[in-house]
Design a protein around this motif. Structure first.
Motif, PDB file in Angstrom:
ATOM      1  N   GLN A 190       0.707  -0.982   0.015  1.00 10.27           N
ATOM      2  CA  GLN A 190      -0.031  -0.218   0.075  1.00 10.27           C
ATOM      3  C   GLN A 190       0.683   1.250   0.095  1.00 10.27           C
ATOM      4  OE1 GLN A 190      -2.694   0.135   3.465  1.00 10.27           O
ATOM      5  NE2 GLN A 190      -3.643  -2.111   2.963  1.00 10.27           N
ATOM      6  N   ASN A 191       1.980   1.074   0.562  1.00 13.09           N
ATOM      7  CA  ASN A 191       2.835   2.083   0.718  1.00 13.09           C
ATOM      8  C   ASN A 191       3.869   2.375  -0.304  1.00 13.09           C
ATOM      9  OD1 ASN A 191       2.165   4.010   3.308  1.00 13.09           O
ATOM     10  ND2 ASN A 191       1.811   1.660   3.628  1.00 13.09           N
ATOM     11  N   ASN A 192       3.910   1.404  -1.409  1.00 12.25           N
ATOM     12  CA  ASN A 192       4.699   1.385  -2.595  1.00 12.25           C
ATOM     13  C   ASN A 192       6.256   1.159  -2.357  1.00 12.25           C
ATOM     14  OD1 ASN A 192       2.744   2.126  -4.454  1.00 12.25           O
ATOM     15  ND2 ASN A 192       2.748   4.153  -3.634  1.00 12.25           N
ATOM     16  N   ILE A 193       6.134   0.161  -1.359  1.00  9.52           N
ATOM     17  CA  ILE A 193       7.792  -0.156  -0.850  1.00  9.52           C
ATOM     18  C   ILE A 193       8.060  -1.434  -1.588  1.00  9.52           C
ATOM     19  CG2 ILE A 193       9.017  -1.272   0.899  1.00  9.52           C
ATOM     20  CD1 ILE A 193       7.501   0.814   2.786  1.00  9.52           C
ATOM     21  N   LYS A 194       9.347  -1.551  -2.164  1.00 12.30           N
ATOM     22  CA  LYS A 194       9.534  -2.530  -3.013  1.00 12.30           C
ATOM     23  C   LYS A 194      10.088  -3.737  -2.106  1.00 12.30           C
ATOM     24  CE  LYS A 194      13.235  -4.141  -6.246  1.00 12.30           C
ATOM     25  NZ  LYS A 194      14.463  -3.596  -6.845  1.00 12.30           N
ATOM     26  N   ILE A 195       9.548  -4.877  -2.022  1.00 10.38           N
ATOM     27  CA  ILE A 195       9.751  -5.985  -1.396  1.00 10.38           C
ATOM     28  C   ILE A 195      10.685  -7.062  -2.023  1.00 10.38           C
ATOM     29  CG2 ILE A 195       8.858  -7.951   0.240  1.00 10.38           C
ATOM     30  CD1 ILE A 195       6.260  -6.355   0.047  1.00 10.38           C
ATOM     31  N   ILE A 196      11.719  -7.325  -1.431  1.00 12.08           N
ATOM     32  CA  ILE A 196      12.635  -8.212  -2.278  1.00 12.08           C
ATOM     33  C   ILE A 196      12.698  -9.678  -1.749  1.00 12.08           C
ATOM     34  CG2 ILE A 196      14.657  -8.040  -0.660  1.00 12.08           C
ATOM     35  CD1 ILE A 196      16.177  -7.224  -3.164  1.00 12.08           C
ATOM     36  N   GLY A 197      11.909  -9.998  -0.590  1.00 11.09           N
ATOM     37  CA  GLY A 197      11.737 -11.306  -0.190  1.00 11.09           C
ATOM     38  C   GLY A 197      11.433 -11.311   1.446  1.00 11.09           C
ATOM     39  N   ILE A 198      11.174 -12.442   1.933  1.00  9.97           N
ATOM     40  CA  ILE A 198      10.947 -12.825   3.171  1.00  9.97           C
ATOM     41  C   ILE A 198      11.841 -13.846   3.638  1.00  9.97           C
ATOM     42  CG2 ILE A 198       9.223 -13.700   4.895  1.00  9.97           C
ATOM     43  CD1 ILE A 198       6.920 -12.926   2.611  1.00  9.97           C
ATOM     44  N   VAL A 199      12.450 -13.615   4.736  1.00  4.40           N
ATOM     45  CA  VAL A 199      13.330 -14.630   5.710  1.00  4.40           C
ATOM     46  C   VAL A 199      12.585 -15.079   6.799  1.00  4.40           C
ATOM     47  CG1 VAL A 199      15.440 -14.811   6.915  1.00  4.40           C
ATOM     48  CG2 VAL A 199      15.268 -13.520   4.783  1.00  4.40           C
ATOM     49  N   LEU A 200      12.193 -16.393   6.877  1.00  6.43           N
ATOM     50  CA  LEU A 200      11.753 -16.952   8.118  1.00  6.43           C
ATOM     51  C   LEU A 200      12.914 -17.262   9.093  1.00  6.43           C
ATOM     52  CD1 LEU A 200       9.080 -19.141   6.500  1.00  6.43           C
ATOM     53  CD2 LEU A 200       8.544 -17.022   7.224  1.00  6.43           C
ATOM     54  N   ASN A 201      12.535 -17.000  10.248  1.00  6.51           N
ATOM     55  CA  ASN A 201      13.751 -17.064  11.409  1.00  6.51           C
ATOM     56  C   ASN A 201      13.243 -17.652  12.420  1.00  6.51           C
ATOM     57  OD1 ASN A 201      16.399 -16.665  12.589  1.00  6.51           O
ATOM     58  ND2 ASN A 201      15.401 -14.840  13.614  1.00  6.51           N
ATOM     59  N   GLN A 202      13.962 -18.602  13.328  1.00  6.36           N
ATOM     60  CA  GLN A 202      13.619 -19.400  14.473  1.00  6.36           C
ATOM     61  C   GLN A 202      14.218 -18.821  15.640  1.00  6.36           C
ATOM     62  OE1 GLN A 202      14.473 -23.551  14.345  1.00  6.36           O
ATOM     63  NE2 GLN A 202      13.367 -23.894  16.484  1.00  6.36           N
ATOM     64  N   ILE A 203      13.546 -18.176  16.479  1.00  6.74           N
ATOM     65  CA  ILE A 203      14.241 -17.339  17.454  1.00  6.74           C
ATOM     66  C   ILE A 203      14.348 -18.282  18.770  1.00  6.74           C
ATOM     67  CG2 ILE A 203      13.791 -15.132  16.791  1.00  6.74           C
ATOM     68  CD1 ILE A 203      11.752 -15.168  18.910  1.00  6.74           C
ATOM     69  N   ASN A 204      13.777 -19.619  19.105  1.00 12.07           N
ATOM     70  CA  ASN A 204      14.111 -20.460  20.050  1.00 12.07           C
ATOM     71  C   ASN A 204      14.079 -21.569  19.999  1.00 12.07           C
ATOM     72  OD1 ASN A 204      11.467 -21.135  19.850  1.00 12.07           O
ATOM     73  ND2 ASN A 204      10.752 -19.600  20.784  1.00 12.07           N
ATOM     74  N   ALA A 205      14.977 -22.301  20.836  1.00 10.06           N
ATOM     75  CA  ALA A 205      15.104 -23.901  20.595  1.00 10.06           C
ATOM     76  C   ALA A 205      14.033 -24.883  20.536  1.00 10.06           C
ATOM     77  CB  ALA A 205      16.239 -24.141  21.569  1.00 10.06           C
ATOM     78  N   ASP A 206      12.780 -24.185  20.685  1.00 11.14           N
ATOM     79  CA  ASP A 206      11.769 -25.172  20.539  1.00 11.14           C
ATOM     80  C   ASP A 206      11.610 -26.319  19.493  1.00 11.14           C
ATOM     81  OD1 ASP A 206      11.022 -23.666  22.744  1.00 11.14           O
ATOM     82  OD2 ASP A 206       9.272 -22.597  21.894  1.00 11.14           O
ATOM     83  N   THR A 207      11.207 -27.316  19.668  1.00 14.11           N
ATOM     84  CA  THR A 207      11.241 -28.061  18.658  1.00 14.11           C
ATOM     85  C   THR A 207      10.175 -27.563  17.485  1.00 14.11           C
ATOM     86  OG1 THR A 207      10.769 -29.832  20.360  1.00 14.11           O
ATOM     87  CG2 THR A 207      11.126 -30.614  18.183  1.00 14.11           C
ATOM     88  N   THR A 208      10.564 -27.988  16.001  1.00 15.47           N
ATOM     89  CA  THR A 208       9.664 -27.391  15.166  1.00 15.47           C
ATOM     90  C   THR A 208       8.889 -28.437  14.795  1.00 15.47           C
ATOM     91  OG1 THR A 208      11.594 -27.760  13.440  1.00 15.47           O
ATOM     92  CG2 THR A 208      11.558 -25.710  14.283  1.00 15.47           C
ATOM     93  N   GLY A 209       7.794 -27.973  13.966  1.00 16.96           N
ATOM     94  CA  GLY A 209       6.690 -28.941  13.880  1.00 16.96           C
ATOM     95  C   GLY A 209       5.951 -28.695  12.322  1.00 16.96           C
ATOM     96  N   LEU A 210       4.709 -29.005  12.342  1.00 17.42           N
ATOM     97  CA  LEU A 210       4.002 -28.831  11.144  1.00 17.42           C
ATOM     98  C   LEU A 210       3.677 -27.594  10.850  1.00 17.42           C
ATOM     99  CD1 LEU A 210       0.754 -31.166  10.961  1.00 17.42           C
ATOM    100  CD2 LEU A 210       2.588 -30.743   9.245  1.00 17.42           C
ATOM    101  N   ALA A 211       3.869 -26.589  11.417  1.00 16.66           N
ATOM    102  CA  ALA A 211       3.559 -24.923  11.126  1.00 16.66           C
ATOM    103  C   ALA A 211       4.856 -24.818  10.357  1.00 16.66           C
ATOM    104  CB  ALA A 211       3.470 -24.048  12.581  1.00 16.66           C
ATOM    105  N   GLU A 212       5.964 -24.972  11.090  1.00 15.52           N
ATOM    106  CA  GLU A 212       7.189 -24.675  10.443  1.00 15.52           C
ATOM    107  C   GLU A 212       7.520 -25.300   8.877  1.00 15.52           C
ATOM    108  OE1 GLU A 212       6.879 -25.289  13.414  1.00 15.52           O
ATOM    109  OE2 GLU A 212       7.807 -23.650  14.638  1.00 15.52           O
ATOM    110  N   GLN A 213       6.936 -26.203   8.863  1.00 12.60           N
ATOM    111  CA  GLN A 213       7.014 -27.142   7.542  1.00 12.60           C
ATOM    112  C   GLN A 213       6.260 -26.611   6.523  1.00 12.60           C
ATOM    113  OE1 GLN A 213       6.348 -31.395   8.200  1.00 12.60           O
ATOM    114  NE2 GLN A 213       7.742 -31.246  10.035  1.00 12.60           N
ATOM    115  N   THR A 214       4.969 -26.176   6.794  1.00 16.12           N
ATOM    116  CA  THR A 214       3.805 -25.455   6.060  1.00 16.12           C
ATOM    117  C   THR A 214       3.864 -24.235   5.717  1.00 16.12           C
ATOM    118  OG1 THR A 214       2.295 -25.589   7.689  1.00 16.12           O
ATOM    119  CG2 THR A 214       2.418 -27.700   6.432  1.00 16.12           C
ATOM    120  N   ASN A 215       4.499 -23.360   6.555  1.00 18.16           N
ATOM    121  CA  ASN A 215       4.454 -21.998   6.484  1.00 18.16           C
ATOM    122  C   ASN A 215       4.730 -21.359   5.400  1.00 18.16           C
ATOM    123  OD1 ASN A 215       2.767 -21.417   8.714  1.00 18.16           O
ATOM    124  ND2 ASN A 215       4.735 -21.253  10.040  1.00 18.16           N
ATOM    125  N   PRO A 216       6.117 -21.886   4.650  1.00 17.71           N
ATOM    126  CA  PRO A 216       6.756 -21.239   3.814  1.00 17.71           C
ATOM    127  C   PRO A 216       5.849 -21.222   2.435  1.00 17.71           C
ATOM    128  CG  PRO A 216       8.406 -22.714   4.733  1.00 17.71           C
ATOM    129  CD  PRO A 216       7.034 -22.871   5.530  1.00 17.71           C
TER     130      PRO A 216
END
Ligand SMILES: Nc1ncnc2c1ncn2[C@@H]1O[C@H](COP(=O)(O)OP(=O)(O)OP(=O)(O)O)[C@@H](O)[C@H]1O
Ligand SMILES: [Mg+2]
Length: 235
Positions: free
Chosen positions: A162-188
């Motif tokens: 909406q603000n005409n900003i050029k988006i080059i991409g998204i980086v997904l980042n995990q900030i804690n040591a919790d086990t990853t699961g279905l959400a992490e697998q399916t989110n991208p």
């Protein structure tokens, strides 16, 4: 990496605070430096302390004074507009532009870390999105890898558009040591489908990144692996 410079830098924003802007900015800066790019870093506005600027300076191994990398250092860990109001000094956007100008003349490529998310207020009528326009940089969005991120990422992308900003991409980042699961697998896939913005990295948690001064060589190896440089068309 194919070196053919298009833009003179990258503005790193996120879906909020404490998402991984500093860690990812530092990782990208360290990796670019390692392949011979003359890269500079900037954290124009910090609130609470200057640790982000120190982290970036260390990772990029630059010798600029901290008050050039981080010209506005606010006292309170609050939204910049609120901290500035309490301190009684409005944030001087022109001074940020001047310092950015100085650094971008010295370096071939600048990594600029935002503050909070894209709609965070800097002055009464001036948001992070306005700062991105002033610096005229494309934006990389950092988002959490786990549950809850789809909503925040979609909102950030739509606001940027909406603000005409050029988006080059998204980086997904995990900030804690919790086990990853279905959400992490399916989110991208779901985020790419909903936003039509490429996921250009998926950075797992590593305790070594939590150190105030992580080993730059470790960062280079880690971010070489977890950023998809071929999808990040910086050069
Ligand atoms: N991939 C990771 N592995 C381990 N720790 C991480 C990772 N990413 C971020 N962290 C840690 O999570 C916290 C938040 O990350 P970071 O400081 O980069 O967020 P930020 O978006 O820059 O926050 P702010 O809005 O305060 O600038 C920090 O303590 C950082 O060390
Ligand atoms: Mg930060």
């Amino acid at each position: 990496m194919n070196i053919n410079k298009k833009d003179n830098g990258l503005f790193i924003t996120a879906t909020g605070t404490e998402i991984g802007k500093t860690v990812v900015s530092a990782g990208i800066a360290a990796t670019l430096k390692n392949v011979g790019i003359n890269v500079g870093v900037m954290k124009p506005i910090s609130s609470g302390d200057t640790s982000d600027a120190e982290y970036l300076k260390h990772a990029a191994q630059v010798d600029d004074p901290l008050n050039l990398i981080n010209p506005i250092s606010l006292r309170y860990p609050l939204a910049p507009s609120v901290s500035a109001r309490i301190e009684g000094i409005p944030i001087d956007i022109a001074s940020i532009e001047t310092m950015y100008g100085t650094l971008s003349k010295k370096y071939d490529f600048m990594i600029v870390e935002g503050v909070g998310g894209i709609a965070v207020p800097i002055n009464d009528d001036f948001l992070v999105s306005h700062l991105i326009h002033r610096l005229n940089l494309p934006t990389l969005i950092i988002a959490l890898s786990g549950l809850g991120t789809i909503n925040h990422t979609k909102l950030t992308v739509e606001f940027a558009r909406q603000n005409n900003i050029k988006i080059i991409g998204i980086v997904l980042n995990q900030i804690n040591a919790d086990t990853t699961g279905l959400a992490e697998q399916t989110n991208p896939e779901e985020i790419e489908r909903l936003t039509n913005v490429p996921i250009v990295g998926n950075v797992p948690y590593d305790k070594k990144l939590e150190s105030q001064y992580p080993d730059p060589q470790f960062m280079v190896e880690y971010f070489r692996q977890h950023i998809q440089w071929n999808k990040l068309h910086l050069f």
